[in-house]
Enzyme design. Structure first.
Site: not given
Ligand code: AMP
Length: 543
Positions: A184, A328, A436, A441
């Site tokens: 990755t 993944e 934030k 958010w």
């Protein structure tokens, strides 16, 4: 008494199937040497067998790892099956990685042999002295095209295969044996290796070919623009032969002009990240071109802007399948195809849904949780940490002691998402990129998509910057389209049409380029460093 047969799910069965039932299906390929060539599954099958034989003659043993640095070509497909057919593990190498990263992953995976396209030989020359386990480098070309090289112990691929009969039984074994490894592109720390098993790859390919996913069949001609070295090649190397599809492979030529030439070779479905399609659509527009055979385009890897969805569908009659996945997850986790609940909506509302990344197929499970680990409702509003588990989801990174999953088998994707009542998942951020502000958010993806809807904006990246009162406030970094100078006020206005007032960025920062990772995603980490080096701070902070 065993009532049904064990049929080991090995990837070699996939190429056997393609060669038996779809032997003459065309594989059209732009070679690295230049010409566009044609071959068939039958021929690829034969070549893969010869490669397996050759590797065994080079003392490759079951479980050995072989690094492959190659573009999408027919030869790469031979290698794709020749390596696991010999019992070895195919380690895909991204030539765009930094030298230190390549050295790290080649050594970490303990690659014994490298197979490399002829134009990428210089990349290997630079790192070979730091990779002591490499015994041989096989150059993927014929004798005539072998380049001059300082590499020792090189072999010519075509010569090597010519010496083999191809009369060979695939190395057999348990379906849980490894057959591929992909690292990755970690933004922090060292890259991590995801080891796919024969079983996980076969199950994943079976899953993604189904009608609500890629909907692949022997009537399709698939063009993976996404390189085979990105995230398991989005499974196309397995799902296309499994469904008997024909292939068009674009090689290393990634200009819109070159891609268009290949798309017009009867391609029905193609796959790539959004930036590829932004460039192609501009090219089609400016040259008044049409897509004569393309029916579906799979867009993933990062969020697909609405404008791309609309242009493909409304102007070119090509259905967009917005997809989400991860290395993944082998990698496809969701695809935005239309369930009846969505099909019945008016077309503009369907496009709203297409901004989500769709729903999961059988064998992928998702859940979202809040900061305390409480599972959140699928109401399309609650947004939280996204977890996944399934038959082709990582359990353990290569050589890591600690499992990559929690006690119930859930893998933390690092993404933040909402899921609606029909199971359509919307990625709002990477968890580390969420902005934030005042305890709330703000989705950077939403801001970026809104900015990119401005016709003079080529690319946009939203970031949270420190603010004395709100903790963080959003700002947006913008790259203008060539030759245009958008007014920052217009960009803010455009974004205000799409998000709540308090979410609108406080500043627009123009840059010539936005940094990308080796897999083409915006590198927020590098962008933050650039802003830091420039001494940038929120406009409310007085110097
Ligand atoms: P990789 O393993 O390099 O393919 O990166 C996987 C990550 O890419 C995911 O965890 C997401 O953060 C991001 N990603 C992939 N597809 C999408 C998408 N359609 N929209 C937004 N982010 C995406």
């Amino acid at each position: 008494m065993q009532t049904m047969q064990d049929f080991p799910l090995r990837v070699s069965q996939i190429i056997d199937h393609a060669a038996l039932y779809h032997p003459e299906r065309k594989i059209i390929s732009r070679t690295v040497e230049g010409p566009i060539t044609e071959t068939t599954w039958k021929h690829i099958h034969k070549q893969a067998k010869k490669l397996s034989q050759a590797l065994i003659s080079l003392d490759v043993k079951k479980g050995d790892t072989i690094g492959v640095m190659a573009w999408n070509t027919a030869r790469h497909m031979e290698v794709w099956f020749g390596i696991p057919g010999s019992g070895a593990i195919n380690h895909t190498l991204n030539p765009r990685l930094f030298a230190e990263q390549l050295i790290y992953i080649i050594n970490h995976a303990e690659d014994k042999i490298l197979m490399v396209d002829l134009d990428l030989v210089p990349v290997i020359e630079k790192i070979i002295d730091s990779c002591p386990k490499i015994q041989t480098v096989i150059i993927l070309t014929d004798r005539k095209n072998i380049p001059e090289t300082s590499l020792k112990n090189t072999l010519c691929y075509e010569d090597l295969l010519r010496e083999q009969s191809g009369d060979f039984e695939w190395v057999s074994g348990d379906e849980r044996e490894p057959c591929g490894i992909c690292y990755t592109s970690g933004t922090t720390g060292n890259p991590k290796g995801v080891t796919y098993t024969h079983r996980s790859n076969v199950l994943h390919a079976l899953t993604v070919t189904n009608p609500d996913m890629l909907n692949l069949s022997s009537n399709d001609r698939v063009m993976p623009v996404v390189p085979l070295f990105h995230a398991n090649g989005w499974s196309v190397g397995y799902s296309a032969p499994l469904s008997g599809s024909s292939l068009v492979l674009p090689g290393r030529e990634m200009t819109p002009e070159a891609l268009y030439e290949m798309l017009e070779k009867g391609v029905t479905i193609t796959l790539a990240v959004p930036t590829v399609w932004l460039l192609l659509l501009n090219y089609l527009d400016s040259n008044n071109l049409e897509l004569s055979t393309l029916k579906r385009v799979v867009i993933g890897g990062s969020a697909c802007p609405r404008a791309v969805i609309e242009k493909f569908q409304n102007k070119y009659g090509v259905q967009v399948l917005h997809a989400w996945g991860m290395t993944e997850m082998s990698p496809l986790g969701t695809i935005c195809s239309f369930k009846p609940e969505v099909m019945s909506l008016p077309s503009s509302e369907r496009v709203d849904i297409q901004e989500t990344t769709g729903h999961s197929p059988f064998s992928v499970q998702l859940q979202i949780t809040d900061d305390d680990g409480k599972v959140l409702a699928w109401d399309g509003k609650a947004s939280g940490k996204l977890w996944a588990r399934g038959a082709a989801v990582v359990n353990n990174y290569h050589k890591e002691d600690k499992l990559a999953v929690d006690k119930d088998g859930w893998f933390d994707t690092g993404d933040v998402a909402t899921i609606d009542k029909n199971g359509y998942m919307r990625i709002t951020d990477r968890s580390k990129d969420v902005i934030k502000s005042g305890g709330e958010w703000i989705s950077s993806i939403e801001l970026e998509n809104a900015a990119i809807a401005h016709d003079k904006v080529a690319e946009a990246a939203a970031l949270g910057v420190a603010h004395p009162k709100w903790d963080e406030r959003p700002v947006i970094v913008v790259v203008s389209k060539e030759g245009s100078k958008p007014d920052p006020k217009d960009i803010i206005k455009k974004i205000s049409e799409r998000v709540a007032k308090w979410q609108v960025p406080d500043d627009v920062i123009f840059m010539d380029n936005i940094p990308h990772t080796a897999t083409g995603k915006i590198s927020k980490m590098e962008l933050r460093n650039i802003l830091k080096d420039l001494g940038y701070h929120h406009p409310d902070i007085k110097k």
